[in-house]
Enzyme design. Sequence first.
Site, mmCIF file in Angstrom:
data_model
loop_
_atom_site.group_PDB
_atom_site.id
_atom_site.type_symbol
_atom_site.label_atom_id
_atom_site.label_comp_id
_atom_site.label_asym_id
_atom_site.label_seq_id
_atom_site.Cartn_x
_atom_site.Cartn_y
_atom_site.Cartn_z
ATOM 1 C CE1 TYR A 41 -4.415 10.534 -12.419
ATOM 2 C CE2 TYR A 41 -4.268 12.302 -14.038
ATOM 3 C CZ TYR A 41 -3.993 11.001 -13.661
ATOM 4 O OH TYR A 41 -3.296 10.164 -14.504
ATOM 5 C CE LYS B 198 -0.808 10.714 -12.158
ATOM 6 N NZ LYS B 198 0.050 9.526 -11.908
ATOM 7 C CG ASN C 19 1.758 2.078 -12.997
ATOM 8 O OD1 ASN C 19 1.403 2.676 -14.010
ATOM 9 N ND2 ASN C 19 1.026 1.130 -12.425
ATOM 10 C CG ASP D 5 -1.752 1.230 1.363
ATOM 11 O OD1 ASP D 5 -1.601 2.150 0.524
ATOM 12 O OD2 ASP D 5 -2.568 1.295 2.303
ATOM 13 C CB VAL D 6 2.162 3.475 -2.719
ATOM 14 C CG1 VAL D 6 2.678 2.365 -3.621
ATOM 15 C CG2 VAL D 6 0.868 4.079 -3.249
#
Lengths: 251, 255
Positions: free
Chosen positions: A156, A160, A89, A62-63
């Site tokens: 999002y 990014k 990713n 779980d990042v």
Amino acid sequence: MEENGFSLRDRVAVVTGGGQSLGLEISRSLRNAGAEMVIAEVNDQTGPDVAEELEGTFVHTDVTDPASVRDMVEMVLDEHGRVDVLVNNAGIVHNIPSEEVPDEEWLAVISVNLTGVFWCCREVGKAMLERGSGSIVNIASMSGIISNHPQAQAAYNASKAGVITLTKSLAGEWASRGIRVNSVSPGYIRTPLTELGMSKSEWSEVWLSSTPLGRLAEPEEIAPAVLYLASDAASFATGTNLVIDGGYTSW
Amino acid sequence: MTVLDAFDLTGKTAVITGGNTGLGEAFAKALVEAGAGVALAARTRERSEAVAEEIVASGGNAIAVDLDVTDPAQVDGMLEGVTERLGPVDILVNNAGLCYHGPAAEVPLEEWHDVFDVNVHGLWHCAQAVGRRMIQNGGGTIINIGSISAMIVNRPQWQPAYNASKAAVHQLTKSLAAEWAPHNVRVNALAPGYVKTAMSPVDEPQFRRHWIEDAPMQRYSTPEELGPSIVYLASDASSFMTGSILVVDGGYTLF
């Protein structure tokens, strides 16, 4: 092709979210190029299957949880001895108008897409710095450069943009110590993440007409870029953001 | 089919302007290694022939073609010659370029014109003539050699014309990419940092402080080290990429 340095033979590669979607294609490509694969995946269904297909290792990861990331790195070092390539990713997206975004939705997107990338870079980076070599490829997005429309996805996009600048920051810090850090910024790719949008004509018409190539990318059109950056083929590239968007950001 | 096949250029024909020395020579050799036949299009025929012979001797396919990119008639002649001898052009690497060092206030008019004639107008002639043919043939890939000089101002040397010319190359890359995407002609640029060539005397002590020590990697590149980047851009490995600037600079533009 190996004369040109694209081979990953005898390299150990970790791909987060490596069991699904773009991550799956990246994992297959790195394996194809000779890497020993570690699928670091939160999904306990797909992760083990992909690891088996690629004769690699599955590690439940779980990042968003630094302890989980530390455990993953410890296990990889125990089993494979080192990490040569890390591909960050794992990512999620929510399409919610900003004025209505619940606190927990904002936090969820930032936790996976940006904070998770940092936890993985920090923990794997430590091991790479000890050996004085390694290559990290972060999956960013053209959304870090432009604002997607018509759908709303502020978290999002911000996450990014964060990934692109985090990439440049780590690249600057670690360049003289043998670690390269680069990012790939795809445009729209045909994955489960874009399936919903393509089913709504008011979205898909804008997406396609805003892309000079007039189509979505297939995942296998992005994976070679990850291999290029991960391998010695890009040995002088660090801090670079490789935009692969069918020309979207030219307009 | 493995991912490495996406980088394969077997059966493709490539033109590299300024392809007989420095970066151009390394790009030509990298494309040959990936399977392409290459035309070394440059002004100094003796040198082009020597490099072509070397490539042929090692089992590759290469020809020397006379080309001064500033002369549109020669560009047309080059295109016909290459098409006849190697086949339709699939890949164009616009690499020919030149640079003068000097403070802006003292730049002679002819030097300013020289730089734009080669770096911008020459590149335009080649892109237009070859691009037009690629459209007729159903597609192709154009790679323009830009520079970090389009993004930052180099120091300690002044090179205003070169920097402006490379910024033009980057924006022309995006313009052609957007326009020709429906024709399956992809146009991208490679923007290198400091590379050891005759144009960039990276070993000279007066440049060390800024050229080397300012770069996060604390070193320069060799031309050969950039070869795989050209293979990536030229091949199907980058099939969804167009209008992009690939910066390979050892991190120079980060600081």
